[in-house]
Design an enzyme around this catalytic site. Structure first.
Site, PDB file in Angstrom:
ATOM      1  N   ASP A  45       0.830  -1.201   0.000  1.00  0.00           N
ATOM      2  CA  ASP A  45       0.000   0.000   0.000  1.00  0.00           C
ATOM      3  C   ASP A  45       0.868   1.255   0.000  1.00  0.00           C
ATOM      4  O   ASP A  45       0.359   2.376  -0.059  1.00  0.00           O
ATOM      5  CB  ASP A  45      -0.990   0.005   1.164  1.00  0.00           C
ATOM      6  CG  ASP A  45      -0.341  -0.143   2.530  1.00  0.00           C
ATOM      7  OD1 ASP A  45       0.898  -0.136   2.604  1.00  0.00           O
ATOM      8  OD2 ASP A  45      -1.089  -0.255   3.528  1.00  0.00           O
ATOM      9  N   SER A  46       2.182   1.067   0.021  1.00  0.00           N
ATOM     10  CA  SER A  46       3.118   2.169  -0.210  1.00  0.00           C
ATOM     11  C   SER A  46       2.861   2.836  -1.548  1.00  0.00           C
ATOM     12  O   SER A  46       3.295   3.971  -1.775  1.00  0.00           O
ATOM     13  CB  SER A  46       4.562   1.654  -0.157  1.00  0.00           C
ATOM     14  OG  SER A  46       4.732   0.531  -1.008  1.00  0.00           O
ATOM     15  N   ASP A  84      -0.680  -6.373   0.147  1.00  0.00           N
ATOM     16  CA  ASP A  84      -1.123  -5.669   1.348  1.00  0.00           C
ATOM     17  C   ASP A  84      -2.641  -5.588   1.414  1.00  0.00           C
ATOM     18  O   ASP A  84      -3.304  -5.319   0.401  1.00  0.00           O
ATOM     19  CB  ASP A  84      -0.580  -4.238   1.348  1.00  0.00           C
ATOM     20  CG  ASP A  84       0.706  -4.102   2.136  1.00  0.00           C
ATOM     21  OD1 ASP A  84       0.992  -4.977   2.967  1.00  0.00           O
ATOM     22  OD2 ASP A  84       1.427  -3.107   1.918  1.00  0.00           O
ATOM     23  N   LYS A 112      -1.000  -9.494   3.529  1.00  0.00           N
ATOM     24  CA  LYS A 112      -0.275  -8.927   4.666  1.00  0.00           C
ATOM     25  C   LYS A 112      -1.169  -7.975   5.443  1.00  0.00           C
ATOM     26  O   LYS A 112      -1.816  -7.106   4.855  1.00  0.00           O
ATOM     27  CB  LYS A 112       0.994  -8.199   4.213  1.00  0.00           C
ATOM     28  CG  LYS A 112       1.796  -7.589   5.387  1.00  0.00           C
ATOM     29  CD  LYS A 112       3.185  -7.182   4.961  1.00  0.00           C
ATOM     30  CE  LYS A 112       3.199  -5.898   4.169  1.00  0.00           C
ATOM     31  NZ  LYS A 112       2.775  -4.715   4.974  1.00  0.00           N
ATOM     32  N   GLU A 114      -1.337  -5.395   8.993  1.00  0.00           N
ATOM     33  CA  GLU A 114      -0.588  -4.667  10.009  1.00  0.00           C
ATOM     34  C   GLU A 114      -1.300  -4.761  11.350  1.00  0.00           C
ATOM     35  O   GLU A 114      -2.502  -4.522  11.434  1.00  0.00           O
ATOM     36  CB  GLU A 114      -0.443  -3.189   9.624  1.00  0.00           C
ATOM     37  CG  GLU A 114       0.352  -2.946   8.360  1.00  0.00           C
ATOM     38  CD  GLU A 114       0.515  -1.461   8.066  1.00  0.00           C
ATOM     39  OE1 GLU A 114       0.168  -0.629   8.937  1.00  0.00           O
ATOM     40  OE2 GLU A 114       0.977  -1.126   6.965  1.00  0.00           O
ATOM     41  N   GLU A 181       9.378  -3.754  10.896  1.00  0.00           N
ATOM     42  CA  GLU A 181       9.812  -2.463  10.357  1.00  0.00           C
ATOM     43  C   GLU A 181      10.279  -1.510  11.445  1.00  0.00           C
ATOM     44  O   GLU A 181       9.604  -1.300  12.449  1.00  0.00           O
ATOM     45  CB  GLU A 181       8.679  -1.815   9.559  1.00  0.00           C
ATOM     46  CG  GLU A 181       9.064  -0.470   8.950  1.00  0.00           C
ATOM     47  CD  GLU A 181       8.060   0.055   7.933  1.00  0.00           C
ATOM     48  OE1 GLU A 181       8.274   1.163   7.420  1.00  0.00           O
ATOM     49  OE2 GLU A 181       7.067  -0.649   7.649  1.00  0.00           O
TER      50      GLU A 181
END
EC number: 2.1.2.11
Length: 263
Positions: A45-46, A84, A112, A114, A181
């Site tokens: 999602d960057s 993501d 993925k 978070e 991270e």
């Protein structure tokens, strides 16, 4: 060519062989990365920041990730693709299943998420339904407003112990990979050694099983890059050699060096 699988990644950890991962958003770059031997790619999602021009990853939608996952899969049929799940796409169990299915149908091998221990039930539910899951701990960009910015996490004993607890809990829930991270090197090593699954670091030193970087960072495109970033294009001279150099330096443990790490 043989597809990369979790069996292969687990074997790499067992043999203490490091692997390189990179973000990819389109077919052309995905194909180029695969040609240079990158076997694991993240449709991150960057893209909200690198492709769409937003200040954070929060505006990214499931549809955005689905679109870019399809593009990446079209460029590389054998690569292991992690997709993501963007902000608020896994807020409820039902939502998680529906959105994970969309990403898997688009060509992802894994999704993925978070977050920490609170994701236990969601991860357990997804893995029971044959959706492989990667968790993301430490600096979690979707939580930037709660974290108060992009800061190193786990520097004090309380927060470090919480991250260790979260990692162990999520492994028990069924995750097969963990992204860690922006944490101090000693904490990254403790977590990597504690878990049976491979750990991929970004800003976590060279002690993790693998590394991931945003493609724009490896190529020196990012304005004011974080400390952990290295511009491989500057040294290599062209994109193909830059990606090959990134892969080689990750596998040999040269990158990230002390100058890219937090203590």
């Amino acid at each position: 060519m043989k597809p990369m699988t979790m069996t292969d990644l687990n074997q790499l950890k067992k043999e203490k062989r490091k692997f390189a991962t990179i973000t990819a958003y389109d077919a052309s770059f995905a194909h180029l990365f695969a040609e240079q031997g990158i076997d694991v790619m993240l449709v991150g999602d960057s893209l909200g920041m690198t492709v769409q021009g937003a200040d954070t990853t929060i505006p990214v939608t499931v549809e955005d990730i689905v679109y870019h996952t399809r593009c990446v899969r079209a460029g590389t049929p054998y690569t292991f693709i992690i997709a993501d799940m963007p902000f608020m796409s896994y807020a409820t169990p039902e939502q998680s299943c529906e959105n994970a299915a969309k990403l898997m149908r688009a060509g992802a091998n894994m999704v993925k998420l978070e977050g920490g221990s609170w994701l236990y039930d969601t991860i357990n539910m997804l893995t029971e339904r044959s959706v492989p899951v990667c968790a993301h701990l430490g600096l979690t960009p979707q939580s930037v407003h709660i974290l108060g910015g992009y800061k190193v996490q786990g520097r004090d004993e309380v927060s470090a112990n919480q991250l260790i607890k979260d990692a162990i809990t999520l492994e028990k829930a069924g995750i097969q990979l963990l992204v860690l991270e922006c944490v101090p090197v000693d904490l990254a090593k403790r977590i990597t050694d504690e878990l049976q699954i491979p750990v991929i670091g970004i800003g976590a030193g060279n002690v993790t099983d693998g590394q991931v970087l945003v493609m724009h960072d490896t190529l020196g495109i990012t304005v004011s890059p974080p400390k952990f970033v290295k511009n491989f294009l500057e040294e290599a001279g062209n994109i193909r050699d830059a990606i090959r150099l990134y892969k080689e330096q990750v596998e040999s443990g040269i990158y990230p060096g002390k100058e890219h790490s937090f203590y």
